[in-house]
Write a protein that holds these residues in place. Structure first.
Motif, PDB file in Angstrom:
ATOM      1  N   CYS A 197     -31.149  29.597  85.729  1.00  0.00           N
ATOM      2  CA  CYS A 197     -30.390  29.852  84.507  1.00  0.00           C
ATOM      3  C   CYS A 197     -31.017  29.044  83.377  1.00  0.00           C
ATOM      4  O   CYS A 197     -31.138  27.820  83.465  1.00  0.00           O
ATOM      5  CB  CYS A 197     -28.922  29.445  84.686  1.00  0.00           C
ATOM      6  N   SER A 204     -30.729  27.687  79.605  1.00  0.00           N
ATOM      7  CA  SER A 204     -29.626  27.369  78.705  1.00  0.00           C
ATOM      8  C   SER A 204     -30.145  26.760  77.406  1.00  0.00           C
ATOM      9  O   SER A 204     -31.037  25.910  77.422  1.00  0.00           O
ATOM     10  CB  SER A 204     -28.671  26.387  79.390  1.00  0.00           C
ATOM     11  N   CYS A 253     -26.414  31.054  77.878  1.00  0.00           N
ATOM     12  CA  CYS A 253     -26.948  30.911  79.226  1.00  0.00           C
ATOM     13  C   CYS A 253     -27.377  32.286  79.708  1.00  0.00           C
ATOM     14  O   CYS A 253     -26.667  33.277  79.482  1.00  0.00           O
ATOM     15  CB  CYS A 253     -25.898  30.331  80.177  1.00  0.00           C
ATOM     16  N   SER A 292     -25.417  25.380  82.117  1.00  0.00           N
ATOM     17  CA  SER A 292     -26.251  26.235  82.969  1.00  0.00           C
ATOM     18  C   SER A 292     -25.785  26.182  84.422  1.00  0.00           C
ATOM     19  O   SER A 292     -25.754  27.204  85.114  1.00  0.00           O
ATOM     20  CB  SER A 292     -27.727  25.843  82.866  1.00  0.00           C
TER      21      SER A 292
END
Length: 273
Positions: A83, A85, A101, A262
């Motif tokens: 992820c 972010s 995100c 995240s």
């Protein structure tokens, strides 16, 4: 219709041995490294290691209103899916005013010294999306979870992202990258012991004589320093002072908030899948 291939004719085609396959893989890796090294050299020519903004020269950073932070969090036991972010915080209040995100797939291999080629494109895309959606929220400086000039070739992920976005960037690492003689642990331990108060710092100078960054005691309760280095368009002094002013805990708040969000995004995604 062309001539039949060996397989069409019922013949066995040439088989690569394991050693030949490994050799081809190693050749591909070396070719990739040479390409990345060449790109790093070209990008490094565009890096600026001094202040370029008026607010950077002000003792209280007057004129600075928005600070950004970027981070990548990985799914447990998964080195490909992560992820990315991006958060933007108000300054000096350090309240989150923007966050994004997004799940990403990291196709480039992880090779030490070339982390930026694996991660920076996704972080740059996040900055570009914000620039397109609402330029008024674009950060005036970005904190990067990683190194800037404190790097094997003095061009880490914070430098890379800074040049790609042309925004001031600061690299902040939790662990010291052992480059240019900075692996002398007994000497560092003695210096770290002298970091008694929040804001205390010492210069990280390599055996080459090059100043690569600063070790900073960022909060009272932390026994371990963080390692600050120039990414792009900011001096080391300004980068260190700003990092200190953005720390509620050991890690600067922009990076800490990017990390928190995240990880939470990954948890939510896992629960809904």
């Amino acid at each position: 219709i062309g001539p039949a291939s060996p397989a069409d004719a019922g013949e066995a085609g040439p088989m690569l041995t394991t050693r030949e396959s490994e050799g081809e893989g190693e050749d591909g890796r070396q070719q990739q490294l040479r390409q990345w090294e060449s790109q790093q050299v070209e990008l490094k020519k565009q890096m600026v290691d001094h202040n370029t903004e008026d607010w950077q020269c002000n003792e209280d950073f007057a004129g600075l209103e928005r600070v950004g932070g970027v981070d990548l969090s990985f799914i447990k036991e998964d080195e490909v899916n992560a992820c990315a972010s991006l958060v933007v915080l108000s300054y000096p209040d350090l309240e989150v005013i923007y966050e994004e995100c997004r799940m990403i797939c990291l196709n480039a291999p992880y090779i030490p010294g070339f982390l930026a080629f694996r991660e920076a494109p996704f972080l740059e895309e996040a900055v570009r999306r914000l620039q397109h959606k609402d330029p008024s929220l674009l950060p005036q400086v970005i904190f990067v979870d990683g190194n800037g000039m404190l790097h094997h070739r003095e061009f880490g992920v914070a430098c890379h992202l800074g040049v790609l976005t042309d925004l001031p960037c600061i690299g902040v690492a939790k662990n010291l990258l052992h480059v240019d003689g900075l692996e002398e642990k007994h000497l560092l331990k003695e210096k770290i012991k002298d970091l008694h108060e929040r804001g205390n710092a010492f210069t990280l100078t390599g055996t080459s004589g090059k100043v690569l960054g600063m070790a900073l005691k960022s909060c009272e309760k932390s026994t371990k320093p963080i390692y600050v280095s120039v990414g792009h368009r900011i001096s080391l002094d300004a980068a260190t002072r700003l990092t200190h002013s953005c720390c509620k805990y050991r890690v600067p708040e922009p990076i800490r908030q990017a990390d928190i969000r995240s990880r939470e995004y990954i948890r939510r995604s896992a629960n809904t899948s």
